[in-house]
Design an enzyme around this catalytic site. Structure first.
Site, PDB file in Angstrom:
ATOM      1  N   CYS A 383       0.837  -1.198   0.000  1.00  6.85           N
ATOM      2  CA  CYS A 383       0.000   0.000   0.000  1.00  6.85           C
ATOM      3  C   CYS A 383       0.878   1.256   0.000  1.00  6.85           C
ATOM      4  CB  CYS A 383      -0.971  -0.058   1.174  1.00  6.85           C
ATOM      5  SG  CYS A 383      -2.428   0.928   0.866  1.00  6.85           S
ATOM      6  N   HIS A 519      -3.596  -4.951   0.613  1.00  6.11           N
ATOM      7  CA  HIS A 519      -2.932  -5.506   1.805  1.00  6.11           C
ATOM      8  C   HIS A 519      -3.028  -7.032   1.795  1.00  6.11           C
ATOM      9  CE1 HIS A 519      -2.330  -1.796   4.196  1.00  6.11           C
ATOM     10  NE2 HIS A 519      -3.347  -1.349   3.475  1.00  6.11           N
ATOM     11  N   GLU A 521      -1.544  -9.095   3.560  1.00  7.51           N
ATOM     12  CA  GLU A 521      -1.403  -9.709   4.887  1.00  7.51           C
ATOM     13  C   GLU A 521      -2.754 -10.101   5.490  1.00  7.51           C
ATOM     14  OE1 GLU A 521      -0.902  -6.539   4.118  1.00  7.51           O
ATOM     15  OE2 GLU A 521      -1.181  -5.161   5.809  1.00  7.51           O
TER      16      GLU A 521
HETATM   17  N1  GLN Z   1      -1.694   6.784   3.021  1.00 13.08           N
HETATM   18  C1  GLN Z   1      -1.821   6.053   1.800  1.00 13.08           C
HETATM   19  C2  GLN Z   1      -3.199   6.225   1.191  1.00 13.08           C
HETATM   20  O1  GLN Z   1      -4.116   6.620   1.853  1.00 13.08           O
HETATM   21  C3  GLN Z   1      -1.528   4.581   2.022  1.00 13.08           C
HETATM   22  C4  GLN Z   1      -2.497   3.899   2.942  1.00 13.08           C
HETATM   23  C5  GLN Z   1      -2.056   2.555   3.389  1.00 13.08           C
HETATM   24  O2  GLN Z   1      -0.888   2.215   3.333  1.00 13.08           O
HETATM   25  N2  GLN Z   1      -2.965   1.755   3.899  1.00 13.08           N
HETATM   26  O3  GLN Z   1      -3.394   5.968   0.037  1.00 13.08           O
END
Ligand code: GLN
Length: 548
Positions: A383, A519, A521
């Protein structure tokens, strides 16, 4: 209460918090599932917050995201790692959400001007939510957060007391987790806190059927007998749950003490015996690694291990699938920079930048990615970690000076990451947002389909083209920069269902470099592992061998 077929197991905790109620609930769930029953688990959080999604990971650990896009307590992560059932937004609720619903009904006039009270209105709403969350499962395990005796949890205890009265004792069962400390100075195990805790439960009209006693070592029969006598729980139902070196041992440990048998008998369930082959294999893999690898995780919540709970577990699962122990080295992204990256990352066989929000530590993460890219160290960016990889590549390879995400620099000349306006969800509905939308409402959340490029590393790891992974972010790769990134050697290895958004990037000239916007995970579990984490750890092993 209408006709409810589900059997309910209510799990409470006493004496202190953090006894591992979540793991105990998940393990009992795993045992019952292995007996052929359909099981779900609910977490009831007595705090007032409406939305676990906006709670600080520093205080509360990770926010777990369900397939249907709910931001929940991290215990739901344990449940999914132990069970085959998927959790939904109905598997977790807070006192705040209960009150919100009751107040909404009151405003609508549903209570016809009657006095709205904790009993029956709040407790009825708790019961409704429990029954909704249980769905059609054979068994619903309901974990009550906090400890018995907390002011906040009283309405929850009252609600489950009523459920027992309404459904009867064949359909409800109470498990209480408690601490049985060993006092070094006295050289003795103390059962008094447990006696007091059960008294507290009795004062709420609740008699535990099973006690799970947490202690350093195995409890002697004599102590179990004493606890049984004072708490009115059958001795065979006083279970000793000592600390173990692998949480994945707990289903088997509980099965050895016949917990599933006791539950099945008390709840009058007909089902087969437990089959724990896959859990025994996990334990085997966990306790007998052939070697180890070190993964440096460069993030900002490095002081609290729970902030990256699912990620830590997923890395460990990646190790299980490669017969390796994974040592995670937490590197504070605020301390690392271009000058010290070499020494801070020394001895790492892989680098990972996890998800995150806000500007803190961003430049440190960029330095870490650069180091991994140039030195061909396996890199996994999750992410935010993908976004950082794109920023680093844009700055240092494409040559776009000052490239950034608009999350960190609104005025950047090269917004390679930005708030882009629309995407298609898994049902094919187009969702829209822009910079003026309310932040809470603009998060891209939950499972979405991603299409993998046929010539990508990711495709070869997943062994399929269409994957479903969970999202939790607002920002996206800016498509206007794609041509430049691609012609400089970055590969778009995965795209959203409508192909409009970048989901996975890789590097052509790097042995293992993957950034994913989702994600992974959240979908890894110890029995199956996860293709990206298994691949990442395998690459770390190869890197270690090469370096020798
Ligand atoms: N801050 C980034 C976004 O909002 C990444 C978010 C995250 O890693 N979950 O896109």
């Amino acid at each position: 209460m209408g006709k409810v077929q589900t059997r309910f197991i209510f799990v409470t905790g006493g004496v202190v918090s953090s006894l591992g109620k979540g793991i105990a609930s998940a393990s009992i769930g795993a045992l019952l599932e292995s007996r052929g029953l359909t099981v779900t688990i609910l977490k009831l959080d007595p705090y007032i917050n409406l939305d676990p999604g906006t709670m600080s990971p520093f205080q509360h650990g990770e926010v777990f995201v369900t397939e249907d896009g709910s931001e929940t307590d991290l215990d739901l992560g344990h449940y999914e790692r132990f069970l085959k059932t998927k959790m939904t937004k109905d598997n977790n609720f807070t006192t705040g959400q209960v009150y919100e619903e009751v107040l909404r009904k009151e405003r609508k006039g549903d209570y016809l001007g009657g006095t709205v009270q904790v009993i029956p209105h709040i407790t009825d709403e708790i019961k409704n939510k429990i029954i909704k969350g249980a769905g059609n499962s054979d068994v619903a395990i309901v974990e009550i957060g906090g400890t018995v005796g907390d002011i906040e949890s009283q309405p929850f205890l009252e609600a489950i007391r009523q459920m027992k009265l309404e459904l009867g004792s064949n359909q409800t069962l109470f498990i209480h987790l408690t601490l049985v400390p060993f006092l070094k100075s006295a050289g003795e195990t103390k059962t008094k806190p447990t006696q007091r805790s059960v008294k507290e439960m009795l004062s709420h009209g609740l008699q535990p059927d099973i006690l799970i006693c947490r202690s350093d070592g195995v409890l002697a029969d004599e102590e179990r007998g004493k606890i049984a006598l004072f708490t009115n729980v059958e001795e065979s139902s006083v279970i000793s749950m000592p600390d173990v070196n692998s949480i994945y041992k707990i289903p088997v440990e509980l099965n050895n003490q016949k917990v599933d048998e006791i539950v099945v008998n008390k709840l009058n369930l007909t089902c087969r015996k437990a089959s724990l082959v896959d859990w025994k294999r996990v334990i085997e893999e966990d306790l007998n690694p052939k070697d180890s690898v070190t993964v440096s995780m460069v993030g900002k919540y490095t002081e609290l291990a729970d902030a990256y709970k699912s990620l830590n577990e997923a890395l460990r699962h990646g190790g299980l699938k490669n017969s390796l122990k994974v040592d995670i080295r937490y590197v504070d992204s605020e301390l690392i920079n271009a000058r010290n990256a070499k020494s801070l990352l020394k001895g790492s066989h892989a680098v990972l930048v996890p998800g995150g929000f806000g500007e803190r530590g961003i430049e440190g993460m960029i330095a870490a990615v650069k180091f991994a890219r140039i030195n061909k160290i396996p890199y996994l960016g999750i992410c935010l970690g993908l976004q950082i990889a794109v920023i680093e590549y844009a700055r240092n390879v494409v040559g776009l000076r000052g490239a950034n995400s608009t999350e960190f620099d609104k005025e950047t000349k090269h917004p390679v990451i930005g708030l882009i306006s629309e995407w298609m969800d898994s049902e094919g509905t187009v969702e829209k947002r822009d910079e003026n939308s309310d932040l809470g409402g603009t998060m891209r959340l939950g499972a979405q389909e991603c299409l993998l490029d046929k010539d990508s590393l990711s495709r070869s790891l997943y062994k399929k083209t269409k994957i479903l992974e969970r999202h939790r972010h607002r920002y996206e790769v800016n498509n206007n920069y794609l041509d430049m990134l691609i012609s400089s050697g970055m590969k778009v290895a995965g795209r959203s269902k409508d192909r409009s958004l970048v989901e996975v990037v890789e590097l052509n000239k790097h042995p293992w470099f993957v950034g994913c916007q989702f994600h992974p995970e959240f979908t890894s579990n110890p029995r199956k592992g996860h293709p990206l984490f298994s691949g990442f750890i395998k690459a770390a092993k190869k890197y270690k061998r090469l370096k020798k």
